[in-house]
Motif scaffolding. Structure first.
Motif, PDB file in Angstrom:
ATOM      1  N   ALA A  92       2.711  11.840   3.804  1.00  0.00           N
ATOM      2  CA  ALA A  92       1.279  12.731   4.000  1.00  0.00           C
ATOM      3  C   ALA A  92       2.222  14.052   4.855  1.00  0.00           C
ATOM      4  O   ALA A  92       3.187  14.202   5.051  1.00  0.00           O
TER       5      ALA A  92
ATOM      6  N   VAL B  86       0.697  -0.777  -0.004  1.00  0.00           N
ATOM      7  CA  VAL B  86       0.210   0.012   0.229  1.00  0.00           C
ATOM      8  C   VAL B  86       0.699   1.231  -0.023  1.00  0.00           C
ATOM      9  O   VAL B  86       1.556   1.343   1.009  1.00  0.00           O
ATOM     10  N   ARG B  87       0.864   1.918  -0.863  1.00  0.00           N
ATOM     11  CA  ARG B  87       1.731   3.414  -0.805  1.00  0.00           C
ATOM     12  C   ARG B  87       0.282   4.176  -1.089  1.00  0.00           C
ATOM     13  O   ARG B  87      -0.662   4.642  -2.016  1.00  0.00           O
ATOM     14  N   GLN B  88       0.613   5.545  -0.330  1.00  0.00           N
ATOM     15  CA  GLN B  88      -0.258   6.981  -0.203  1.00  0.00           C
ATOM     16  C   GLN B  88       0.748   7.894   0.135  1.00  0.00           C
ATOM     17  O   GLN B  88       1.720   8.078   0.777  1.00  0.00           O
ATOM     18  N   LYS B  89       1.065   8.891  -1.124  1.00  0.00           N
ATOM     19  CA  LYS B  89       1.384  10.706  -1.496  1.00  0.00           C
ATOM     20  C   LYS B  89       0.925  11.595  -1.403  1.00  0.00           C
ATOM     21  O   LYS B  89      -0.708  11.174  -2.054  1.00  0.00           O
TER      22      LYS B  89
ATOM     23  N   GLN C   9       3.697   5.393   3.467  1.00  0.00           N
ATOM     24  CA  GLN C   9       3.342   7.029   2.970  1.00  0.00           C
ATOM     25  C   GLN C   9       3.395   8.123   3.732  1.00  0.00           C
ATOM     26  O   GLN C   9       4.517   8.085   3.754  1.00  0.00           O
TER      27      GLN C   9
ATOM     28  N   GLY D 219      -3.876  -0.174   5.342  1.00  0.00           N
ATOM     29  CA  GLY D 219      -3.394  -1.719   4.762  1.00  0.00           C
ATOM     30  C   GLY D 219      -2.393  -2.747   5.660  1.00  0.00           C
ATOM     31  O   GLY D 219      -2.523  -2.355   6.705  1.00  0.00           O
TER      32      GLY D 219
ATOM     33  N   VAL E 105       3.962  -1.314   4.047  1.00  0.00           N
ATOM     34  CA  VAL E 105       2.775  -0.499   3.871  1.00  0.00           C
ATOM     35  C   VAL E 105       3.846   1.349   3.493  1.00  0.00           C
ATOM     36  O   VAL E 105       4.467   1.459   4.688  1.00  0.00           O
TER      37      VAL E 105
ATOM     38  N   ILE F 227      -6.549  12.179   6.312  1.00  0.00           N
ATOM     39  CA  ILE F 227      -6.024  10.944   5.738  1.00  0.00           C
ATOM     40  C   ILE F 227      -5.571   9.839   6.132  1.00  0.00           C
ATOM     41  O   ILE F 227      -5.245   9.840   7.253  1.00  0.00           O
ATOM     42  N   SER F 228      -6.005   9.111   5.915  1.00  0.00           N
ATOM     43  CA  SER F 228      -6.372   7.224   6.758  1.00  0.00           C
ATOM     44  C   SER F 228      -6.148   6.449   5.336  1.00  0.00           C
ATOM     45  O   SER F 228      -5.845   6.932   4.420  1.00  0.00           O
ATOM     46  N   GLN F 229      -4.890   5.713   6.139  1.00  0.00           N
ATOM     47  CA  GLN F 229      -4.733   4.449   5.367  1.00  0.00           C
ATOM     48  C   GLN F 229      -3.861   3.323   5.061  1.00  0.00           C
ATOM     49  O   GLN F 229      -3.842   3.434   7.220  1.00  0.00           O
TER      50      GLN F 229
ATOM     51  N   GLN G 175      -2.539   5.953  10.352  1.00  0.00           N
ATOM     52  CA  GLN G 175      -1.671   5.362   9.037  1.00  0.00           C
ATOM     53  C   GLN G 175      -2.487   3.735   9.507  1.00  0.00           C
ATOM     54  O   GLN G 175      -1.489   3.106  11.302  1.00  0.00           O
TER      55      GLN G 175
END
Length: 131
Positions: free
Chosen positions: A112, A84-87, A110, A100, A108, A96-98, A122
């Motif tokens: 942010a 899981v990747r998030q920017k 992130q 994985g 995982v 902002i929620s992540q 996260q």
């Protein structure tokens, strides 16, 4: 000799033993069978059945001791890791929620940035996300 082939030999051999013993007993070389024909057939069949049971028991032991071919171990199914990747960027009162964490958990990642009154959360691995 393979195990199934041994069992075929035992079955065919048992049938042959029954037939030979039945005919031998019906021939009555010693005159031991009863005078009545139906009784003589019953005694001959009983003798043949007893001999077949003895041969079948020995043959069953022989067929059961056949070496079992080695089996190939079954490998567990390969499940790919879930990454899981998030920017993200948040400002104001945003969030902002992540999450994985499906098994097997993969990486995982992130990136942010939060400004003002925003929040970053996260969740990864086997943790449960809370609202």
């Amino acid at each position: 000799m393979s195990r199934p082939l041994r069992w075929v030999v035992v079955l065919v051999g048992s049938a042959v033993v029954f037939f030979v013993c039945f005919k031998l007993a019906q021939a009555d070389p010693f005159g031991w069978l009863p005078e009545k024909d139906s009784d003589a057939v019953a005694v001959a069949a009983g003798f043949a059945g007893a001999m077949t049971a003895a041969v079948g028991l020995a043959g069953g032991w022989w067929a059961g001791t056949a070496p079992v071919p080695p089996t190939v171990p079954v490998a567990p199914p390969v499940t790919p890791e879930r990454s899981v990747r998030q920017k993200a960027e948040a400002s104001g009162t945003s969030q902002i929620s992540q999450a994985g964490g499906a098994a097997p958990a993969g990486p995982v990642d992130q990136e942010a940035t939060a400004r003002d009154n925003s929040r970053i959360r996260q969740t990864g691995g086997d943790e449960q996300a809370t609202p």
